[in-house]
Design a protein around this motif. Structure first.
Motif, PDB file in Angstrom:
ATOM      1  N   ARG A   1      48.272  26.695  47.647  1.00 11.88           N
ATOM      2  CA  ARG A   1      47.564  26.950  48.906  1.00 11.88           C
ATOM      3  C   ARG A   1      47.865  28.356  49.394  1.00 11.88           C
ATOM      4  NH1 ARG A   1      49.478  22.965  53.234  1.00 11.88           N
ATOM      5  NH2 ARG A   1      47.785  23.994  54.374  1.00 11.88           N
ATOM      6  N   THR A   2      46.889  28.993  49.981  1.00 10.03           N
ATOM      7  CA  THR A   2      47.116  30.301  50.594  1.00 10.03           C
ATOM      8  C   THR A   2      46.496  30.303  51.987  1.00 10.03           C
ATOM      9  OG1 THR A   2      45.093  31.158  49.569  1.00 10.03           O
ATOM     10  CG2 THR A   2      47.172  31.606  48.437  1.00 10.03           C
TER      11      THR A   2
ATOM     12  N   THR B   1      44.254  31.820  55.078  1.00  9.07           N
ATOM     13  CA  THR B   1      42.998  32.562  55.081  1.00  9.07           C
ATOM     14  C   THR B   1      43.312  34.051  55.208  1.00  9.07           C
ATOM     15  OG1 THR B   1      42.747  32.511  57.492  1.00  9.07           O
ATOM     16  CG2 THR B   1      41.858  30.634  56.232  1.00  9.07           C
ATOM     17  N   THR B   2      42.336  34.879  54.870  1.00  6.09           N
ATOM     18  CA  THR B   2      42.552  36.316  54.997  1.00  6.09           C
ATOM     19  C   THR B   2      42.820  36.688  56.462  1.00  6.09           C
ATOM     20  OG1 THR B   2      40.146  36.649  55.123  1.00  6.09           O
ATOM     21  CG2 THR B   2      41.192  36.915  52.975  1.00  6.09           C
TER      22      THR B   2
ATOM     23  N   SER C   1      51.689  31.812  46.408  1.00  2.00           N
ATOM     24  CA  SER C   1      50.583  31.430  45.527  1.00  2.00           C
ATOM     25  C   SER C   1      49.624  32.589  45.246  1.00  2.00           C
ATOM     26  CB  SER C   1      49.820  30.229  46.110  1.00  2.00           C
ATOM     27  OG  SER C   1      50.667  29.089  46.170  1.00  2.00           O
ATOM     28  N   VAL C   2      50.196  33.795  45.086  1.00  2.60           N
ATOM     29  CA  VAL C   2      49.389  34.933  44.639  1.00  2.60           C
ATOM     30  C   VAL C   2      49.150  34.799  43.138  1.00  2.60           C
ATOM     31  CG1 VAL C   2      49.272  37.439  44.414  1.00  2.60           C
ATOM     32  CG2 VAL C   2      50.400  36.419  46.411  1.00  2.60           C
ATOM     33  N   LYS C   3      47.909  34.971  42.721  1.00  2.00           N
ATOM     34  CA  LYS C   3      47.559  34.836  41.311  1.00  2.00           C
ATOM     35  C   LYS C   3      46.417  35.804  40.987  1.00  2.00           C
ATOM     36  CE  LYS C   3      45.349  30.486  42.741  1.00  2.00           C
ATOM     37  NZ  LYS C   3      46.060  30.346  44.025  1.00  2.00           N
TER      38      LYS C   3
ATOM     39  N   THR D   1      43.407  35.425  40.310  1.00  2.00           N
ATOM     40  CA  THR D   1      42.100  35.098  40.878  1.00  2.00           C
ATOM     41  C   THR D   1      41.963  35.422  42.366  1.00  2.00           C
ATOM     42  OG1 THR D   1      42.853  32.817  41.183  1.00  2.00           O
ATOM     43  CG2 THR D   1      41.610  33.312  39.173  1.00  2.00           C
ATOM     44  N   ASN D   2      43.089  35.564  43.085  1.00  2.00           N
ATOM     45  CA  ASN D   2      42.979  35.868  44.520  1.00  2.00           C
ATOM     46  C   ASN D   2      43.634  37.184  44.909  1.00  2.00           C
ATOM     47  OD1 ASN D   2      45.746  35.329  44.573  1.00  2.00           O
ATOM     48  ND2 ASN D   2      45.556  33.389  45.658  1.00  2.00           N
ATOM     49  N   ALA D   3      44.227  37.900  43.947  1.00  2.00           N
ATOM     50  CA  ALA D   3      44.992  39.106  44.263  1.00  2.00           C
ATOM     51  C   ALA D   3      44.137  40.185  44.916  1.00  2.00           C
ATOM     52  CB  ALA D   3      45.656  39.651  42.998  1.00  2.00           C
TER      53      ALA D   3
ATOM     54  N   GLU E   1      41.413  40.021  46.653  1.00  2.00           N
ATOM     55  CA  GLU E   1      41.034  39.662  48.023  1.00  2.00           C
ATOM     56  C   GLU E   1      42.204  39.858  48.979  1.00  2.00           C
ATOM     57  OE1 GLU E   1      38.904  35.920  50.369  1.00  2.00           O
ATOM     58  OE2 GLU E   1      40.080  35.530  48.561  1.00  2.00           O
ATOM     59  N   ILE E   2      43.400  39.487  48.549  1.00  2.00           N
ATOM     60  CA  ILE E   2      44.590  39.644  49.389  1.00  2.00           C
ATOM     61  C   ILE E   2      44.904  41.118  49.609  1.00  2.00           C
ATOM     62  CG2 ILE E   2      47.086  39.284  49.460  1.00  2.00           C
ATOM     63  CD1 ILE E   2      46.563  36.569  48.060  1.00  2.00           C
TER      64      ILE E   2
END
Length: 248
Positions: free
Chosen positions: A173-174, A176-177, A208-210, A212-214, A216-217
């Protein structure tokens, strides 16, 4: 000057000598990247890692240190011993240390002071629990941890702040931005008000940085990098995160 971007990997209690094979791809990525790349393995792997990568661009750090410079503290490691082994950074106040070992803000602050005195960069971790998030107390919790955990001698050169919501670590889980942006804006405001060069302190997001979401973060304001757990154990997972940060 802008905060220096940092991709940091926390191996936690994972890895043996066989895992050092993963460093080759990470070291190659670090050499090509404009951002800093750091791996923090279990203490027993620090020296073998440094022996393998040499004096290249891949930085190696510790996961904890004692607040005392030396003494009768069985099983603990002094900051100066980490530095002597070749470490450049040390993670302090991770939520797992706070939960498993009862570490307080005051203790984290003392450890950060010891790290600074030994010439290490202190990566100080902050984060709220799920219950605190649900109660709407996130900003108060983070502000309190920041004030209590960061020593007065902190500078952009010797301190990195990592925001890791406890409920997002290892869960997939992360936030929201917008939630990440809100906390990082608070951190930047408080650091700028307190420290002469607080605008230049690197702020990392972790949880939970990976691959697929790096990207965007890293596009979020005041996010200067990441403190990565499981995805830092393998070059195939960590290198894309490094690449995403370099491109941000």
């Amino acid at each position: 000057m802008a905060p220096r971007k940092l991709a940091a990997g926390n191996w936690k209690m994972n890895g043996t000598l066989a895992a050092l094979d993963q460093l080759d791809g990470m070291a190659a990525a670090a050499e090509d990247a404009s951002c800093d790349v750091l791996i923090c393995p279990p203490a027993l792997l620090i020296h073998p890692m440094i022996a393998r990568v040499g004096a290249g661009d891949l930085l190696i750090g510790g996961q904890d240190c004692h607040a005392a410079a030396q003494g009768a503290h069985t099983g603990d490691i002094a900051a100066a011993q980490l530095r002597d082994a070749g470490a450049t950074h040390v993670i302090l106040g991770h939520s797992e240390r706070r939960a498993d070992h009862g570490e307080t803000d005051a203790l984290v602050r003392a450890k950060a002071q010891a790290a600074h005195q030994a010439g290490l960069v202190a990566v100080i971790c902050l984060g709220e629990t799920e219950a605190q998030r649900d109660a709407g107390a996130t900003l108060d919790v983070i502000a309190t941890q920041l004030a209590g955990s960061v020593p007065d001698g902190a500078t952009a050169a010797n301190t990195v702040i990592a925001y890791e919501p406890v409920w997002a670590i290892g869960t997939g889980r992360t936030p929201t931005t917008d939630q990440i942006a809100e906390v990082h804006a608070l951190l930047r405001d408080r650091l700028t008000a307190r420290l002469e060069d607080g605008a230049d302190v690197a702020l990392l997001y972790g949880g939970s940085v990976k691959p697929t979401n790096a990207a965007e973060i890293f596009a979020i304001a005041h996010v200067n990098g990441a403190l990565v757990g499981g995805a830092s154990l393998k070059a195939a997972d960590f290198v894309p995160i490094i690449t995403a940060l370099d491109a941000a």
